[in-house]
Design a protein around this motif. Structure first.
Motif, PDB file in Angstrom:
ATOM      1  N   TYR A   1      46.556  26.375  49.726  1.00  0.00           N
ATOM      2  CA  TYR A   1      45.871  25.716  48.958  1.00  0.00           C
ATOM      3  C   TYR A   1      44.488  26.639  48.243  1.00  0.00           C
ATOM      4  O   TYR A   1      44.480  27.087  47.466  1.00  0.00           O
ATOM      5  N   ALA A   2      44.321  27.637  49.574  1.00  0.00           N
ATOM      6  CA  ALA A   2      43.149  28.486  49.282  1.00  0.00           C
ATOM      7  C   ALA A   2      43.880  29.554  48.086  1.00  0.00           C
ATOM      8  O   ALA A   2      42.923  29.924  47.236  1.00  0.00           O
ATOM      9  N   LEU A   3      44.972  30.151  48.620  1.00  0.00           N
ATOM     10  CA  LEU A   3      45.610  31.070  47.641  1.00  0.00           C
ATOM     11  C   LEU A   3      45.787  30.615  46.292  1.00  0.00           C
ATOM     12  O   LEU A   3      45.480  31.311  45.137  1.00  0.00           O
ATOM     13  N   VAL A   4      46.154  29.463  46.224  1.00  0.00           N
ATOM     14  CA  VAL A   4      46.599  28.815  44.625  1.00  0.00           C
ATOM     15  C   VAL A   4      45.081  28.662  44.069  1.00  0.00           C
ATOM     16  O   VAL A   4      45.028  29.045  42.698  1.00  0.00           O
TER      17      VAL A   4
ATOM     18  N   ALA B   1      41.306  30.287  40.151  1.00  0.00           N
ATOM     19  CA  ALA B   1      39.734  30.475  39.911  1.00  0.00           C
ATOM     20  C   ALA B   1      39.276  31.842  39.486  1.00  0.00           C
ATOM     21  O   ALA B   1      38.565  31.861  38.570  1.00  0.00           O
ATOM     22  N   LEU B   2      39.818  32.793  40.049  1.00  0.00           N
ATOM     23  CA  LEU B   2      39.359  34.412  39.785  1.00  0.00           C
ATOM     24  C   LEU B   2      39.392  34.496  38.338  1.00  0.00           C
ATOM     25  O   LEU B   2      38.612  35.009  37.633  1.00  0.00           O
ATOM     26  N   PRO B   3      40.666  34.229  37.526  1.00  0.00           N
ATOM     27  CA  PRO B   3      40.628  34.618  36.302  1.00  0.00           C
ATOM     28  C   PRO B   3      39.629  33.589  35.220  1.00  0.00           C
ATOM     29  O   PRO B   3      39.166  34.173  34.406  1.00  0.00           O
ATOM     30  N   LEU B   4      39.526  32.344  35.862  1.00  0.00           N
ATOM     31  CA  LEU B   4      38.698  31.421  35.247  1.00  0.00           C
ATOM     32  C   LEU B   4      37.355  31.777  34.901  1.00  0.00           C
ATOM     33  O   LEU B   4      36.577  31.923  34.294  1.00  0.00           O
ATOM     34  N   ILE B   5      37.129  32.078  36.437  1.00  0.00           N
ATOM     35  CA  ILE B   5      35.464  32.792  36.490  1.00  0.00           C
ATOM     36  C   ILE B   5      35.328  34.008  35.839  1.00  0.00           C
ATOM     37  O   ILE B   5      34.185  34.327  35.003  1.00  0.00           O
TER      38      ILE B   5
END
Lengths: 472, 459
Positions: free
Chosen positions: B182-185, B190-194
């Protein structure tokens, strides 16, 4: 019975025992029928609506009172695009293009009230038509039914058993291909029957329906064959499934969405506003009819005077302002036509980029083939726009000529011509374009689909040789 | 080595899992980039149009405004630009922005004949839907989740390790494994979104809201995947079943829902009102002037007594006629909007039971790119149109010259403030769906641990 036939029969038996597979197939058939039914109903409703609207606006035009013809130029005419008979099967871009245009003098209005603009975001998930079911969902069903076709035999050891009994890998391959090819066609059958029934009643031509059936048959076969080949090549069933789902995801869902971004980045479209502004500037550059010293319109006036053999505008037997309107309409229409052509060329360039990728994602090929045959493709929309523009120019110029020729005989402060003249103004009669007018829109996608099938056949031969080697 | 770290190594050592996570990260990054590019293109278009517009207005001013200038001509030739620049978060969820016009020129003539005009877009490119972060989340992330989780239990069983694993001391094996995935997904999403949000200067609260919706949506899928993965015996069957569960709510039900909503709520009033407005405006030429002014004075009593003029034509009458045309069809306009709002409302309701549709609703509301945003732009155009015509009325009814100084005073449209909001109801429904399926999935997995034996059974 030959061993190929036996293998195929065995595969069908195994699939009949697969309850989930049967359920999914049943649901797909149901979905095709529901989609056909609702989409047909929708088409009938849209057709009736547009006919009713067209009849009512045509009648309203007749009922306008005595008027100055220029007022009728701006009263204008509304035209509604009739929906193509096969558009129920594939709505194509119909929901994304406006279906009614207000036609008036020296303006080119946009086609408005596209269904997509009136819908919530839900529409972007897709529209329920038989084409959507066949293009998007049916490949998934074929993947589920076919991914384990050979890998299952390998995992259970029955493949070796067959080899020991003297069955060649080639025969296994052919048997499975036969089994799944037939399944693909059976899955397509309800939709084909709907199409055939539609053609049989005369609602659509066989010339459009048969290639449509052929195209979808090729599209479905393609997935069945792909599934069997991968099932022969990859070691484990789940790997086959993963690769097939991945291919479906990229080819059917991802590329069709991602390619437009590239196409738009490469070729930009002008907004209507820019076109409008540029048009006004171009018209202003040609000349100003109100300026007595304007070279263009002085020249025009001289030509008119020469033509009628008179010395001054006052001596003309026709109204000069009316002639200027005719000339102005001619000029603006030419500029609009140039702008429309430029815009269309850019859209074509954008779409050509996407179509080139049909080599990688044959969905694009079947989509184009299907839309074109259904008469719901972009070219059909352009054809409608061209017809309306030609019609617009014609009726506006007729009214302008009425102004030039009839107004001088009436005179007075508020000159009006009889309402009877409105009957002489033609009404819009849409000529549905034939999909065969643009053969390249059909030949290329058909070639891509057949090319895929041919390439897969070669691959199947290679895969069966490899299977043979591995079994030895 | 901590158990969690051991699990992480185990997870990433599998080529398939690593591939799935990296693929998701790449797709998300591509989608964020694509969203940023598309929204930049819209901003660039607005700038381009604004430049053209400035030149156009200058030409109108030079030709029409002056000591002898008439307000009527100026109002007729001066098209005023309205624009709806993309909100900062639009890059993540583009919504209907590819179809709905984000620039529209308006003049003081009848609004209803202008506001439904479309802009130029390539219908064939719009057909498959937009490629943005929301698409990757709603369509693709579940498939990655399925790839990561479908064999979490079955692979152990197939490898004959399940019994051993379950007999080991310590607890939380499945929790660790699920949590890690879950954390990986979420990280890949999140990284690209942020990064995109920082580039776009997006509000923190909105970005957080979108991420929250994404986290809940993913949680729902993890719950479902646990449930199915623990219930079925073979990896391939589990994968097939999960993908079946993905198809129905993401591909089948939304299209059925859309067909049902479009069928149940017709939106023909748009055409009706356009046709009716044309009749009223053109009939105005053939009826006595009082019959136009009287209805006009109902909503504009301040001009009563100033309607007289000599001759056949006066601009004040012409613009009053257009306004009366708009007012006559007010009920149709309201009905048309009502139909579109109802379609939107039913979509929200469908979102309460379909997590994919619900997530879509939440994200596009937060990004302010949904139908509601389109309505807000339409309303701001209507409000501006009112300001515009009311600006011209004094010149016309008082027969005042329209000078260059007056031209400079023509009200300009100011873009609406982006109105992204958090639809609490949809979010709660999403939360409930996520909680329910996580709980069901967890329960099923615990039962695997305690009761069933690991005798491999082929199916």
């Amino acid at each position: 019975m030959s061993s190929v036939g036996l293998i195929a029969r065995d595969e069908w038996r195994a699939l009949l025992r697969n309850r989930a597979g049967l359920l999914a197939s049943g649901l797909l058939v149901l979905l095709v029928l529901v989609a056909s039914f609702t989409s047909l109903e929708r088409r009938v409703a849209i057709e009736a609506d547009r006919e009713r609207y067209q009849a009512s606006v045509d009648e309203q035009f007749d009922q306008q009172p005595d008027r100055h013809p220029h007022r009728m130029v701006h009263y204008g005419q509304f035209v509604f695009r009739p929906i193509a008979p096969l558009a129920f099967f594939d709505t194509g871009v119909d929901s994304y293009t406006g279906n009614t245009i207000f036609l008036e003098g020296h303006r080119q209005n946009s086609a408005n009230f596209a269904e997509a603009r009136q819908s919530s975001l839900l529409m972007r998930f897709g529209q329920l038509t038989p084409a959507f079911v066949l293009q998007t969902l049916a490949p998934l069903l074929l993947i589920f039914l076919g991914f384990a076709s050979i890998s299952r035999e390998r995992e259970r050891g029955t493949l070796r058993l067959m080899a020991a009994q003297g069955v060649a890998a080639r025969q296994v391959m052919q048997g499975k291909l036969l089994a799944h090819g037939v399944i693909a066609l059976v899955i397509g059958l309800p939709a084909f029957l709907v199409l055939g029934g539609f053609a049989a009643t005369g609602a659509a031509s066989w010339a459009a329906v048969l290639p449509m059936i052929g195209g979808y048959a090729a599209w479905l076969l393609l997935w069945a064959v792909l599934g069997v080949i991968l099932s022969a090549v990859l070691r484990r069933s789940r790997d086959v499934l993963a690769v097939l789902i991945g291919l479906w995801m990229v080819g059917v869902i991802l590329l069709p969405r991602a390619l437009p971004v590239a196409a738009e980045a490469r070729t930009q479209l002008d907004t209507n506003i820019e076109t409008e502004i540029a048009l006004h500037r171009e018209v202003a550059e040609i000349g100003d009819s109100h300026d007595p010293d304007d070279p263009y319109f002085n020249d025009f006036r001289q030509r008119v005077l020469d033509e009628y053999g008179v010395e001054s505008v006052e001596d003309l037997p026709v109204q000069y302002a009316g002639l200027v309107s005719i000339e102005g309409e001619r000029l603006t229409t030419g500029i609009y036509a140039d702008a429309a052509e430029r815009s269309r060329a850019r859209e074509d360039a954008q779409n050509a980029l996407v179509h080139d990728f049909s080599l990688i994602s044959p969905l694009i090929a079947i989509r184009q083939l299907s839309m074109t045959l259904a008469g719901s493709d972009l070219a059909a929309h352009y054809d409608f726009l061209q017809q309306t523009e030609a019609f617009r120019y014609d009726f506006v110029q007729r009214l302008n000529r009425m102004q030039a020729e009839l107004i001088p005989g009436i005179g007075g402060e508020d000159p009006r011509i009889s309402a009877e003249y409105w009957q002489d103004i033609p009404r819009f009669h849409y000529q549905a374009p034939s999909p065969f007018d643009r053969p390249s829109d059909l030949i290329w996608p058909a070639a891509v689909l057949l090319g895929w099938l041919a390439a897969l056949s070669v691959l199947a031969v290679w895969a069966s040789r490899r299977l043979e080697r591995n079994l030895r | 080595m901590s158990p969690l770290r051991a699990e992480a190594r185990l997870l990433l050592r599998s080529g398939r899992n690593l591939f799935a996570v990296i693929l998701l990260l790449m797709l998300t990054s591509a989608a964020v980039w694509s969203g940023l590019v598309q929204m930049d293109a819209q901003r660039a278009t607005i700038e381009r149009v604004e430049r053209e517009q400035t030149r156009d207005l200058a030409a109108v001013e030079a030709a029409q405004a002056g000591p002898k200038g008439e307000a009527g001509y100026n109002a007729y030739y001066a098209f005023m630009l309205t624009q709806d620049p993309p909100p900062a978060l639009a890059f993540a969820a583009i919504g209907q922005r590819d179809l709905q016009p984000f620039v529209l020129r308006i003049r003081a003539l009848g609004l209803e004949a202008q506001r439904y005009d479309s802009e130029n877009y390539n219908a064939e490119l719009a057909l498959p839907g937009v490629f943005d972060w929301a698409f990757v989340l709603i369509y693709l992330a579940p498939l990655v989740i399925i790839a990561l989780t479908h064999d979490m239990v079955t692979a152990e069983r197939e490898a004959g390790r399940l019994r051993l694993l379950l007999s080991l001391p310590g607890s939380g094996l499945w929790r660790r494994r699920t949590g890690l995935r879950y954390a990986l997904v979420l990280a890949a999403l999140a990284l690209p979104l942020i990064t995109g949000a920082i580039i776009a200067g997006a509000p923190v609260a909105g970005t957080f809201g979108i991420m929250l919706a994404a986290a809940l949506y993913c949680a729902f899928w993890f719950g479902l995947a646990l449930l199915i993965g623990a219930a079925l015996r073979a990896s391939a069957t589990a994968a097939a079943a999960m993908i079946g569960c993905w198809i129905v709510p993401t591909l089948v039900i939304p299209t059925l829902g859309n067909a049902a909503i479009a069928g149940a709520i017709p939106a023909g009033k748009g055409i009706d009102l356009t046709l009716a407005q044309r009749e009223v405006v053109h009939k105005g030429w053939d009826i006595p002037k009082e019959e136009t002014f009287e209805p006009f004075f109902v909503n504009h009593p301040e001009w009563r007594g100033k309607e007289e003029f000599e001759g056949r034509f006066h601009w004040k009458w012409y613009y009053a006629m257009h306004q009366v045309g708009d007012e006559t069809v007010a009920q149709d306009v309201a009905d048309y909007r009502g139909a579109l709002t109802a379609r939107d409302k039913w979509t929200s309701r469908l979102g309460l039971i379909l997590p994919g549709v619900g997530t879509m609703n939440v994200m596009h509301r937060l990004a302010d790119t949904d139908s509601t945003a389109g309505f807000a732009y339409q309303d701001s155009i209507a409000a501006y149109h009112e300001r515009l015509r009311k600006f011209y009325y004094p010149y016309m009814f008082n027969d005042k010259a329209f000078t260059r100084a007056d031209f400079a005073q023509i009200p300009r449209y100011t873009s609406r403030v982006p109105g992204g909001s958090l639809p609490a109801g949809s979010l709660v429904a999403l939360l409930l769906a996520a909680a329910l399926f996580l709980w069901l999935g967890a329960r099923k997995v615990t039962r695997v641990s305690s009761a069933r034996d690991s005798r491999p059974k082929d199916d």
